[in-house]
Write an enzyme that holds these catalytic residues in place. Structure first.
Site, PDB file in Angstrom:
ATOM      1  N   TYR A   1     -64.083 -63.715 -13.265  1.00  0.00           N
ATOM      2  CA  TYR A   1     -62.687 -63.741 -13.699  1.00  0.00           C
ATOM      3  C   TYR A   1     -62.542 -64.433 -15.047  1.00  0.00           C
ATOM      4  O   TYR A   1     -63.076 -65.529 -15.248  1.00  0.00           O
ATOM      5  CB  TYR A   1     -61.853 -64.458 -12.645  1.00  0.00           C
TER       6      TYR A   1
ATOM      7  N   SER B   1     -68.243 -63.117  -7.840  1.00  0.00           N
ATOM      8  CA  SER B   1     -66.860 -63.580  -7.865  1.00  0.00           C
ATOM      9  C   SER B   1     -65.930 -62.397  -8.177  1.00  0.00           C
ATOM     10  O   SER B   1     -65.896 -61.434  -7.408  1.00  0.00           O
ATOM     11  CB  SER B   1     -66.701 -64.731  -8.852  1.00  0.00           C
ATOM     12  N   GLN B   2     -65.185 -62.407  -9.302  1.00  0.00           N
ATOM     13  CA  GLN B   2     -64.448 -61.198  -9.658  1.00  0.00           C
ATOM     14  C   GLN B   2     -65.413 -60.018  -9.745  1.00  0.00           C
ATOM     15  O   GLN B   2     -65.097 -58.904  -9.303  1.00  0.00           O
ATOM     16  CB  GLN B   2     -63.727 -61.354 -10.989  1.00  0.00           C
TER      17      GLN B   2
ATOM     18  N   ASP C   1     -67.894 -72.566   0.028  1.00  0.00           N
ATOM     19  CA  ASP C   1     -67.097 -72.030  -1.077  1.00  0.00           C
ATOM     20  C   ASP C   1     -65.617 -72.333  -0.850  1.00  0.00           C
ATOM     21  O   ASP C   1     -65.015 -71.826   0.104  1.00  0.00           O
ATOM     22  CB  ASP C   1     -67.328 -70.526  -1.178  1.00  0.00           C
TER      23      ASP C   1
ATOM     24  N   HIS D   1     -69.184 -71.979  -4.675  1.00  0.00           N
ATOM     25  CA  HIS D   1     -68.979 -70.923  -5.659  1.00  0.00           C
ATOM     26  C   HIS D   1     -69.839 -71.251  -6.882  1.00  0.00           C
ATOM     27  O   HIS D   1     -69.346 -71.733  -7.910  1.00  0.00           O
ATOM     28  CB  HIS D   1     -67.503 -70.848  -6.022  1.00  0.00           C
TER      29      HIS D   1
END
Length: 318
Positions: free
Chosen positions: A91, A182-183, A272, A301
């Site tokens: 992101y 992630s994203q 996370d 994360h």
């Protein structure tokens, strides 16, 4: 083992909290029709960065709503058709350095790494929505028609790029994979859902899943902070809460995951607190294609040791 979320047995059974819009399938079929009607006008521009065993290009194509999308394209210097992988970034980031694509190029794979529109790379964001445009892409278009949600367009960009990769004369269209964290993990899932010819995919701790669960865990911070921003500015008494979470359901990857046909290897850290494990399992548990899970009990994360190597080995099966 310390927990930030559910126990592992409950995670394996968890099916998500965010509502699924009744017209979810029709929504995405309509979106795909819009994407297919676009002339991508693909352009390859040789990059200043070059290596002896591959050619590097800036690839541009036109996505939905007229945005010009950029991807880095590394093509190995070899005869005949070969596999390819599409790569998606985290992101607010960008496609990254050319050098981190060279492992796959050295193996004889083409690599296409997309810049998400409106984030840190060279892709365009054509905008044009009513409401907030200051804090975050999840809520971009949330006060407008659901067809104007920004992540709808970004998800379509991923599928369009994969289709472009499959149409390149040097690429074997039956041997294309996708990966990202992630994203990038969310976009990997969206890509394989909307372009089901993706043969193998390796998402890591995917974002953009089970928004209501994030909210109820009081973890609307970091990557999800914009959820709190939206309610504070536009619905401070939460009178529209059900409506808002239902609308977010259109861009909830747990419901796209059902469409995946390729083989999946997913990495998750059980500590996370950015993308809570339950939200990741909500998506993973809905995948009906062949799948496997790489669990890291003590990791959040962050980099998951060895997962990059596992991904390379997994993609050798393309």
């Amino acid at each position: 083992m310390p927990l930030v979320d559910m126990s592992l047995d409950k995670l394996h059974a968890y099916q998500g909290r965010n509502p699924r819009p009744e017209d979810f399938d029709a929504y995405w079929e309509r979106a795909l029709e819009e994407m297919k009607a676009v002339d991508p006008q693909v352009e390859l521009v040789p990059s200043a960065f070059q290596v002896p065993f591959a050619e590097c290009f800036d690839l541009y194509f036109t996505g939905v709503r007229g945005a010009r999308i950029h991807a880095k394209y590394v093509r190995p210097k070899k005869e005949g058709k070969h596999p390819a992988v599409v790569q998606f970034h985290g992101y607010t980031g960008h496609a990254g350095d050319w050098s981190d694509k060279l492992v796959y190029a050295a193996l004889g794979y083409s690599v296409l790494s997309m810049d998400c529109r409106g984030q840190g790379g060279s892709s365009e964001d054509t905008g044009g929505v009513k409401g907030n445009t200051h804090h975050g892409h999840i809520i971009r278009g949330l006060n407008d028609h659901e067809d104007n949600l920004l992540f709808r367009h970004i998800f379509l960009d991923t599928a369009q790029l994969a289709g472009i990769a499959m149409g390149l004369p040097e690429v074997d269209p039956e041997r294309v994979g996708a990966y990202g964290g992630s994203q990038g993990g969310a976009l990997t899932i969206a890509c394989a859902a909307l372009e089901p010819r993706i043969k193998r995919l390796a998402p890591i701790y995917p974002f953009l899943s089970d928004y209501r669960r994030v909210w109820e865990m009081d973890l609307a911070a970091n990557a999800y902070a914009e959820l709190k921003t939206f309610f504070r500015h536009f619905d401070p008494q939460h009178k529209r809460e059900d409506e808002i979470f239902t609308r977010l359901g259109y861009i909830d990857i747990q419901y796209l995951a059902e469409r995946i046909r390729g083989e999946v290897m997913m990495g998750v850290g059980l500590m996370d607190v950015t993308c809570p494990p339950s939200t990741q399992f909500a998506a993973y548990n809905k995948i009906t294609a062949p799948k496997s899970l790489e669990i890291y009990p003590d990791f959040g994360h962050e980099g998951l040791p060895g997962f990059g190597d596992k991904t390379v080995q997994f993609m050798l099966g393309l």
